[in-house]
Design an enzyme around this catalytic site. Structure first.
Site, PDB file in Angstrom:
ATOM      1  N   LYS A 201      -9.855   7.974  -8.376  1.00  0.00           N
ATOM      2  CA  LYS A 201      -8.743   7.152  -8.852  1.00  0.00           C
ATOM      3  C   LYS A 201      -9.089   6.783 -10.284  1.00  0.00           C
ATOM      4  CE  LYS A 201      -6.553   2.592  -8.060  1.00  0.00           C
ATOM      5  NZ  LYS A 201      -6.345   1.489  -7.097  1.00  0.00           N
TER       6      LYS A 201
ATOM      7  N   GLU B 203      -4.657   0.823 -12.142  1.00  0.00           N
ATOM      8  CA  GLU B 203      -4.934  -0.545 -11.690  1.00  0.00           C
ATOM      9  C   GLU B 203      -6.321  -1.000 -12.128  1.00  0.00           C
ATOM     10  OE1 GLU B 203      -4.031  -0.389  -7.423  1.00  0.00           O
ATOM     11  OE2 GLU B 203      -1.916  -0.699  -7.890  1.00  0.00           O
TER      12      GLU B 203
ATOM     13  N   ASP C 253       4.814   2.681  -3.793  1.00  0.00           N
ATOM     14  CA  ASP C 253       3.553   2.349  -3.139  1.00  0.00           C
ATOM     15  C   ASP C 253       3.753   2.055  -1.654  1.00  0.00           C
ATOM     16  OD1 ASP C 253       0.900   1.840  -2.830  1.00  0.00           O
ATOM     17  OD2 ASP C 253       0.911  -0.141  -3.780  1.00  0.00           O
TER      18      ASP C 253
ATOM     19  N   GLU D 101      -0.383  -1.819   5.194  1.00  0.00           N
ATOM     20  CA  GLU D 101      -0.376  -2.788   4.091  1.00  0.00           C
ATOM     21  C   GLU D 101       0.991  -3.441   3.886  1.00  0.00           C
ATOM     22  OE1 GLU D 101      -1.622  -1.197   0.303  1.00  0.00           O
ATOM     23  OE2 GLU D 101      -1.046  -3.026  -0.764  1.00  0.00           O
TER      24      GLU D 101
HETATM   25  C1  GCV Z   1      -7.050   0.854  -3.243  1.00  0.00           C
HETATM   26  C2  GCV Z   1      -1.979  -0.382  -3.805  1.00  0.00           C
HETATM   27  C3  GCV Z   1      -2.852  -1.294  -3.010  1.00  0.00           C
HETATM   28  C4  GCV Z   1      -4.274  -1.311  -3.540  1.00  0.00           C
HETATM   29  C5  GCV Z   1      -4.797   0.130  -3.568  1.00  0.00           C
HETATM   30  C6  GCV Z   1      -3.862   0.955  -4.437  1.00  0.00           C
HETATM   31  C7  GCV Z   1      -4.250   2.419  -4.475  1.00  0.00           C
HETATM   32  O1  GCV Z   1      -1.740  -0.907  -5.070  1.00  0.00           O
HETATM   33  O2  GCV Z   1      -2.299  -2.571  -2.982  1.00  0.00           O
HETATM   34  O3  GCV Z   1      -5.034  -2.116  -2.696  1.00  0.00           O
HETATM   35  O4  GCV Z   1      -6.113   0.194  -4.057  1.00  0.00           O
HETATM   36  O5  GCV Z   1      -2.566   0.887  -3.913  1.00  0.00           O
HETATM   37  O6  GCV Z   1      -3.630   3.177  -3.757  1.00  0.00           O
HETATM   38  O7  GCV Z   1      -5.135   2.785  -5.223  1.00  0.00           O
END
Ligand code: GCV
Length: 663
Positions: free
Chosen positions: A267, A271, A350, A378
């Site tokens: 990744k 973020e 998402d 989630e």
């Molecule tokens: C692992 C979303 C989730 C994050 C996650 C991110 C991702 O934003 O809230 O917790 O991070 O996706 O898929 O990298």
């Protein structure tokens, strides 16, 4: 009521019938010294005693009928595939590799658990997808990002844990056809950055060995900034010669210790995670550098496409988070090296309860690609609310991208059928933890099971998978099975009805993502807006708006661009619509919002009473655990109903035609 050992999930092996034979096992072209074959045999031995009360002895017993499980190597069977056929003298299993043997044995046990006698067992199958992976978002302190079933069973206090649970986990995964597992969170920080150092090699070797015995390759998430964070360098620029040579040494060291490692998941530029953009490089520069370094060892780099600007200004109506994946990755189609796979979330946002399919899937035509879905709930109820996700995954797989004349569905694209590529498949963010029952909500294990089965055979229906799971796990009488199956099948739409309408998504409590907060993300930096005012709601993503709809092939672009042809379940994703707009049902948009929320809440109560109606058929502890969750789900559904309805009543000033209570 049967007993159910929830620590064994769907490998409960309830007594299916009373057999009268004794089994022996004959191998032709396979060695029992092969760890995978040996584990397959071991599973068979253990299971047939429980399932049909028959022993595997290998010594002739004249008092009982002699049966043989005959395992033959047959080069005609595709990789990882199997052919099984029962008869009066036992079962023949043919495969061309050890994974095929293992999957064949699990298929035999599944069919018997689901009601066939050993002599009726019959199936020929091979995996739809080359890669069938679980992604754990487990952190090394034991916490799990978006985990709703306890702590990690891989990590504790920055150490790797192996034991009986690890082996059981590997068995469960093999039984549903999973062949790759990423053990750590994609947000690689702190101790996790050191997983590629000798601090952890010994334990990783152990873990990898357990996995290998079940045909699973170990993968890890990688910190793109490792050269800085653990190498003491000043840069991690992917084109910097010293950075490249740091990676070469590092990857050699890793493979010297873990020769069977599958590769890495990355990744980057997302973020807050570092990535090539910091150095003015492209995503392809970053992915290819790592791909080249790992190629000599046969490893692969799975590069996530979840790249977007997470510091948006809500006032800016032109920047659209939904566009980001395509905008960043489409132009580089064809630039990615052969051992790089792009992993793409099912939708452009998402993991919302409903989103259109990401236009990158099939939008890329010269790049290996993999579908990423989220089994961890989630945004879909935290494994409190019942939400069987297989219907959602099926919709995504069946979506016609129009990237080719034929074989243009997402299932075709990621399996490699469209482009003839060798690397691709499906990955899921998994929902397990160290809770005794693995998934917090006992019923959430249907999603774990379902994802694996679907990734192995994308033609299975959501109902077939649900029934398989129920039969193996709970073995209910037909009437109760039908009730539970129906509960699972309708649960996703019920959740959708009482949460966010018509594809708008979000409106969820920030950070935690459970429960309503209509404006929770409306003025924040995350780019997840609903744009409701006193006249209407929705995001204009047409050619007059952000232009997102134009990222699809013309057939879909045209469909989505016009509110009259746009599938209604996605209407507000693509269009800003007045509350007085008339839907196909003849209802106004605002009335639909009210009705859907009242209906969803009522249906959630229906789910709870369906559960109560099968109380006498399920084990008491299971009943109680699930009931507790339904109680919470009802509070949640009520809260969503009342907050969303009150919000839109106050915005629009339009009363509910049916005069129900809105606050
Ligand atoms: C692992 C979303 C989730 C994050 C996650 C991110 C991702 O934003 O809230 O917790 O991070 O996706 O898929 O990298």
């Amino acid at each position: 009521m049967g007993t159910t050992d929830w620590t064994q999930l769907w490998l409960n092996y309830h007594r299916a019938y009373e057999g009268e034979g004794t089994w022996n096992i004959a191998l032709e072209g396979f060695e029992s010294s092969d760890a995978v074959v040996s584990n397959a045999i071991c599973e068979f031995k253990k299971a047939v005693v429980l399932l049909i009360g028959e022993q595997v002895t290998n010594t002739a017993d004249s008092s009982s009928r002699s049966l043989t499980l005959k395992i033959t190597n047959d080069a005609e069977i595709p990789a990882e595939g199997y052919a099984i056929e029962g008869g009066s003298d036992g079962i023949a299993l043919k495969a061309s590799d050890a994974n095929g043997v293992l999957y064949g044995v699990f298929a035999i046990l599944r069919q018997i658990s689901c009601g066939r006698r050993a002599d009726e067992v019959k199936e020929t199958a091979s995996p739809s997808n080359p890669l069938r992976m679980m992604n754990h978002w487990d952190n090394m302190d034991g916490s799990i990002e978006r985990g709703y079933s306890g702590e990690s069973f891989f990590f504790e206090n920055e150490e790797i844990v192996t034991g009986a649970r690890t082996r059981d986990y590997a068995r469960f995964m093999a039984s549903i056809g999973i062949n790759g597992v990423v053990i750590n969170n994609v947000n690689v920080k702190g101790a996790a950055s050191y997983l590629i150092t000798d601090r952890y090699f010994d334990k990783l070797k152990e873990l990898s060995k357990i996995f290998e015995g079940y045909g699973i390759k170990l993968y890890m998430s990688l910190n793109f900034a490792s050269p800085i964070e653990i190498g003491g360098m000043e840069t991690c620029d992917p084109l910097d010669k010293e950075v490249i040579s740091w990676w070469e040494k590092k990857i050699k060291e890793v493979y010297d210790n873990l020769p069977n490692l599958g590769g890495f998941l990355v990744k980057a530029d997302s973020e807050g995670r570092p990535g090539p953009f910091t150095y003015g490089r492209t995503q392809a520069d970053g992915a290819n550098m790592l791909g080249d370094v790992i190629a000599p060892y046969g490893g692969i780099i799975i590069w996530r496409c979840f790249v977007y600007n997470c510091t948006q200004d809500w006032r800016d109506t032109k920047t659209d988070r939904a566009r980001a994946g395509y905008d960043y990755f489409k132009d580089l189609d064809g630039a990615y090296h052969g051992n790089v796979i792009l992993q793409i979330k099912n939708g452009p946002m998402d993991f919302q309860i409903r989103e259109p399919v990401s236009p990158l899937l099939g939008g890329l035509t010269k790049t290996n690609q993999m579908l990423e879905v989220q089994v961890a709930q989630e945004y879909t109820g935290h494994q409190i609310d019942l939400c069987y996700l297989i219907p959602l995954f099926k919709e995504v797989l069946d979506f016609h991208t129009h990237c080719a004349q034929e074989k243009d569905t997402v299932a075709d694209v990621v399996s490699g059928r469209t482009m003839g590529n060798r690397l691709g498949g499906m990955a899921a963010v998994i929902n397990t933890g160290n809770d005794m029952n693995w998934t917090g909500d006992d019923l959430a294990a249907a999603n774990t099971y379902g994802f694996g089965r679907l990734s192995f055979n994308t033609d299975l229906t959501a109902e077939e998978i649900a029934r398989e799971w129920i039969r193996q796990t709970l073995s209910l009488p037909q009437k109760e099975e039908d009730i539970l199956c129906n509960m699972l099948l309708k649960s996703r739409e019920i959740y959708e009805r009482y949460t966010s309408p018509l594809g708008i998504g979000w409106m969820v409590t920030p950070n935690g993502h459970y429960g309503p907060s209509v404006d929770g993300y409306e003025y924040s930096r995350w780019g997840t807006y609903h744009r409701a005012d006193h006249l209407g709601i929705g995001v204009d993503r047409t050619d007059k708006g952000t232009g997102y709809a134009q990222q699809y092939y013309p057939e879909n672009a045209k469909l989505y661009n016009d509110p009259k042809t746009c599938p209604e379940e996605l209407l507000l994703f693509f269009h800003h619509i007045p509350y007085t707009w008339e839907l196909k049902s003849g209802k106004t948009l605002i009335q639909h919002i009210y009705d859907s929320h009242f209906q969803g809440e009522e249906e959630a109560r229906g789910l709870a009473s369906d559960w109560e109606s099968i109380k006498s058929a399920v084990p008491e502890d299971v009943y109680a655990r699930v009931k507790e969750r339904f109680d919470l789900q009802l509070d949640n559904a009520r809260e969503w109903r009342d907050q969303v309805n009150s919000y839109f009543f106050r915005k629009s000033g339009i009363p509910d035609e049916k005069g129900r209570t809105i606050y």
